[in-house]
Design a protein around this motif. Structure first.
Motif, short mmCIF file in Angstrom:
data_model
loop_
_atom_site.label_atom_id
_atom_site.label_comp_id
_atom_site.label_asym_id
_atom_site.label_seq_id
_atom_site.Cartn_x
_atom_site.Cartn_y
_atom_site.Cartn_z
N ARG A 1 0.84 -1.21 0.00
CA ARG A 1 0.00 0.00 0.00
C ARG A 1 0.87 1.25 0.00
O ARG A 1 0.57 2.23 -0.68
N ASN A 2 1.97 1.22 0.73
CA ASN A 2 2.88 2.38 0.71
C ASN A 2 3.55 2.54 -0.65
O ASN A 2 3.73 3.67 -1.12
N LEU A 3 3.90 1.41 -1.27
CA LEU A 3 4.48 1.48 -2.61
C LEU A 3 3.47 2.12 -3.57
O LEU A 3 3.83 2.96 -4.40
N ALA A 4 2.21 1.73 -3.44
CA ALA A 4 1.17 2.30 -4.30
C ALA A 4 1.08 3.82 -4.10
O ALA A 4 0.96 4.57 -5.07
N LEU A 5 1.19 4.24 -2.84
CA LEU A 5 1.14 5.69 -2.57
C LEU A 5 2.34 6.40 -3.21
O LEU A 5 2.21 7.48 -3.79
N ARG A 6 3.51 5.76 -3.10
CA ARG A 6 4.72 6.36 -3.66
C ARG A 6 4.62 6.45 -5.18
O ARG A 6 4.93 7.48 -5.78
N MET A 7 4.13 5.38 -5.81
CA MET A 7 4.02 5.37 -7.27
C MET A 7 2.95 6.34 -7.74
O MET A 7 3.06 6.95 -8.82
N MET A 8 1.91 6.49 -6.93
CA MET A 8 0.85 7.45 -7.24
C MET A 8 1.41 8.86 -7.23
O MET A 8 1.15 9.66 -8.13
N LYS A 9 2.22 9.15 -6.23
CA LYS A 9 2.82 10.47 -6.10
C LYS A 9 3.74 10.77 -7.29
O LYS A 9 3.69 11.86 -7.89
N GLU A 10 4.54 9.76 -7.65
CA GLU A 10 5.46 9.95 -8.79
C GLU A 10 4.69 10.13 -10.10
O GLU A 10 5.04 10.99 -10.92
N ALA A 11 3.65 9.33 -10.28
CA ALA A 11 2.88 9.41 -11.52
C ALA A 11 2.19 10.77 -11.66
O ALA A 11 2.13 11.35 -12.74
N LEU A 12 1.69 11.28 -10.55
CA LEU A 12 1.05 12.60 -10.58
C LEU A 12 2.08 13.65 -11.02
O LEU A 12 1.76 14.57 -11.77
N ASP A 13 3.29 13.47 -10.53
CA ASP A 13 4.34 14.42 -10.86
C ASP A 13 4.70 14.33 -12.35
O ASP A 13 4.80 15.35 -13.04
N GLU A 14 4.83 13.08 -12.83
CA GLU A 14 5.19 12.89 -14.25
C GLU A 14 4.10 13.39 -15.19
O GLU A 14 4.39 13.90 -16.27
N GLU A 15 2.86 13.21 -14.79
CA GLU A 15 1.74 13.54 -15.68
C GLU A 15 1.19 14.94 -15.41
O GLU A 15 0.09 15.28 -15.86
N VAL B 1 -4.42 8.32 -13.98
CA VAL B 1 -3.04 8.32 -13.50
C VAL B 1 -2.92 7.51 -12.20
O VAL B 1 -2.05 6.65 -12.05
N ILE B 2 -3.82 7.78 -11.27
CA ILE B 2 -3.74 7.14 -9.96
C ILE B 2 -4.03 5.65 -10.06
O ILE B 2 -3.29 4.82 -9.51
N SER B 3 -5.09 5.28 -10.77
CA SER B 3 -5.44 3.85 -10.78
C SER B 3 -4.39 3.03 -11.51
O SER B 3 -4.11 1.90 -11.12
N ALA B 4 -3.78 3.60 -12.55
CA ALA B 4 -2.70 2.87 -13.25
C ALA B 4 -1.52 2.65 -12.30
O ALA B 4 -0.95 1.55 -12.23
N ALA B 5 -1.16 3.68 -11.54
CA ALA B 5 -0.03 3.58 -10.62
C ALA B 5 -0.30 2.53 -9.53
O ALA B 5 0.58 1.73 -9.18
N VAL B 6 -1.52 2.52 -9.05
CA VAL B 6 -1.90 1.62 -7.96
C VAL B 6 -1.86 0.16 -8.42
O VAL B 6 -1.41 -0.74 -7.70
N GLN B 7 -2.32 -0.06 -9.65
CA GLN B 7 -2.26 -1.42 -10.22
C GLN B 7 -0.82 -1.87 -10.37
O GLN B 7 -0.47 -3.00 -10.05
N LYS B 8 0.00 -0.95 -10.90
CA LYS B 8 1.40 -1.27 -11.15
C LYS B 8 2.10 -1.65 -9.84
O LYS B 8 3.00 -2.49 -9.82
N ALA B 9 1.66 -1.05 -8.75
CA ALA B 9 2.26 -1.33 -7.44
C ALA B 9 1.84 -2.68 -6.90
O ALA B 9 2.39 -3.17 -5.90
#
Lengths: 424, 424
Positions: free
Chosen positions: B23-37, B157-165
């Motif tokens: 769950r923390n990885l998902a939060l981290r990837m969500m944060k990064e994806a928001l930044d990239e997009e 953006v968020i749901s893609a990041a969460v799945q990837k995590a």
């Protein structure tokens, strides 16, 4: 009636502010009054029993209706336990300095006005009243009509004692007529929580016909899953206990799921024991091929028998058992029989029920057996209390904020900053 | 749509069992994806803003609708705070040996599927998603239609990041059309909790039209009571802040109650300051006799103005103030201004509101200001969470019972006894 309920609502803040000593005194005086008035109470109960017998009420209901020396002793000892317990109110759950001189406290308080609709068990009236007094809640009671005379007398005795102890007038109210339930359901804004007990159909009716929050459960479709790594010597007695120890309980097992790999070895042994106890097995085609039993239909997956009937189904693995339980179950209590700890943890993590058990009977789902003392009921909801609910389920909290002139503008402008220092 | 919601429900047990690290990885990837997009998100937001301007949407809504560098920084920092927090799941709340080899644990778990309907603030979508991910809940989101394009992009953006995590497929779902709200309200049994935010009328509509438990508040009729022992130097700025610091907030004051003994001294001073801020005073006859103001009607007692209007009434004593608040208030947040600690305690004990304050502004009622980090909403109900609700309000618990073959029959017969030994 709504005006009477409003009086209870108006009494609730004073009830919430009452001292723990006053509430304990009320419990003590209630216990003494019940003892003094025992003969009148027993006489009222004999009249109820006589009427019930004349009305050919079923034997198990007659048993629950009876209020005698033994029942009085039980409820008195329950009241004594409650007196001995720490005051659940005014407990500081959070204590935080937000900034210099700005202190936040979260303090436990009662919910307010609890409406309890219960079956024909006079001892339930005493228990529920005692729990509400201890927790500072006002209570509106509606008991089963078969116990009308006993309940009337018990309520008279208890409410007089409680007033004498100094608790607010109108902190307790009794409904005597079944038609008043409909009116009670409309008291949204005056009653804070409804706790219905009784048949599934009745609880479902309550849930479907009120805007007041409801705590409880309609169905109790509990499962036992016998894993391929099960100890059969444990599985058989667990299933027999969960099915037959008290057949009409909500935590009795209704559906048995068995891992295919163990079915041929396990089912014949189980069947022999269930036969001795007079339990009818309803099996899927695969089960019928292994043991002689009647054929289950799709409806059996979602039926709460409350009877000597058990539906049996084979599954491929623990995941199929989990999926079946989450889909067909009522999120009450479900048990796995396995010696494999990893499988057990998977089951307990993924089954979405108030109680998830390993290697024991579903019948343990009960406030008394969990060591909660008295029990208000069992909740299958996930909002507020879940599972067997004791005193804790009758509590809420409020936030108390102490300042010396603080305004939000100073924090919004950056002139001041919060420092969030936990004192406790 | 119900079939889509069912998929979310089916994902919820796996979401509940997911590891804190995932769950923390998902939060981290969500944060990064928001930044990239960020550029694509800002572009979608500019299109929403352009449309809203063309539709002559009011300025405060435009302000909330905007999602720019500043808002992205705020939500990113909020996500970072959540990552740093301890895992709220799998926390043992009770650990008790019921008998030899029969061990009960109460362990925190998510509620399951949360439906959140929120106003036209794209940052709310990010915050709510992050809270649900941290707490292991599946979430169904419906944001304000003015933010449609921004929300769509953010959700992608968020749901893609969460799945990837590695979180389960279907753990998040978005509704895009307003008409789908009606369908969501019918998803009793699939959605465990609804959190509506928005206008009173909207929240009330939700509460009146679903069997799903609802957490939130419709009205926010907050009071300040100025006691005879008030420090006027504190009272005036507190009232001005509570009324004008953010006039459309649910925790803004709507009704002022003033002790008769202090009214002639206090009201003229208050009036002068309120005049400067452009606040209209609506007073009872007694108030009109002291300061020039318009006359209040009975409706003013129960009106949430959300505007530069304050109704003012005199009371005989603190008890009359308490009675008024409990009758007309919405059990949200009410404050007393007094230097008399005994009076303050009486007020705070007897006022039946989520927040009871002394000598500070009602505007402090907010999860951030209480130090909860993010806030899901404010609840005026007393079942489950009350007041500002943080992560804790998204949690339930389950009872895990570990045995080695125990059956209830042995305890019912007296062959075995419970010993209830708390391990923790």
């Amino acid at each position: 009636m709504k005006e009477e309920v409003r009086k209870v609502k108006l009494a609730s803040p004073r009830m919430a502010a009452s001292a723990g000593d006053t509430r304990n005194l009320a419990l003590r005086m209630m216990k003494e009054a019940l003892d003094e008035e025992r003969e009148a109470i027993f006489a009222a109960n004999r009249a109820d029993l006589k009427q019930a017998e004349a009305d050919a009420v079923a034997a198990p209901i007659l048993k629950r209706l009876k209020f005698d020396e033994g029942k009085l002793r039980d409820v008195s000892s329950g009241i004594q336990d409650l007196i001995a317990m720490e005051d659940p109110l005014f407990q500081t759950q959070l204590w935080r300095e937000l900034d210099e001189g700005l202190v936040l406290k979260r303090v436990s308080c009662p919910i307010g006005v609890i409406g309890v609709i219960f079956e024909a068990r006079p001892d339930a009236l005493v228990q529920i009243s005692a729990l509400c007094i201890k927790s500072g809640n006002c209570v509106i009671l509606k008991g089963g009509s078969e116990a009308r005379r006993t309940n009337k007398k018990l309520f008279e005795v208890i409410s007089a004692a409680v007033q004498k102890a100094g608790l607010p007038e109108n902190c307790m109210m009794q409904l005597e007529d079944r038609s008043e339930i409909r009116e009670l359901l409309d008291c949204h804004g005056l009653v804070d929580l409804l706790i219905p007990r009784g048949s599934n159909a009745f609880v479902q009716y309550i849930m479907d016909n009120t805007k007041i929050p409801v705590m409880g459960h309609a169905d109790g479709i509990c499962h036992i899953y016998v894993d391929k790594d099960a100890d059969i010597g444990k599985a058989v007695p667990i299933i027999v206990d969960a099915k037959t120890q008290y057949v009409s309980a909500c935590n009795a097992v209704e559906t048995l799921l068995v891992h295919r790999d163990i079915a041929r070895e396990f089912l014949p042994e189980l069947k022999a024991t269930l036969d001795e106890k007079g339990v009818e097995v309803r099996g899927t085609e695969e089960v019928v091929a292994i043991i002689p039993c009647s054929a289950a239909t799709a409806a059996d997956d979602s039926t709460e028998y409350l009877d000597y009937i058990l539906s049996v189904k084979l599954v491929e693995d623990v995941q199929e058992a989990i999926d079946h339980i989450n889909y067909f179950g009522s999120h009450h209590t479900d048990s796995i029989v396995t010696e494999n700890q990893e499988t057990a943890e998977l089951f307990m993590n993924l089954v979405d029920s108030a109680g998830v058990y390993q290697n024991c009977s579903t019948r343990f789902a009960d406030g008394y057996r969990y060591g909660f003392g008295a029990e208000v009921g069992i909740s299958t909801g996930k909002i507020h209390a879940r599972g067997p609910v004791g005193l804790e389920g009758l509590l809420s909290y409020k936030y108390r904020l102490y300042g010396n002139g603080q305004i939000v503008g100073d924090y919004a402008s950056g002139k001041k900053q919060f420092h969030f220092r936990d004192i406790k």
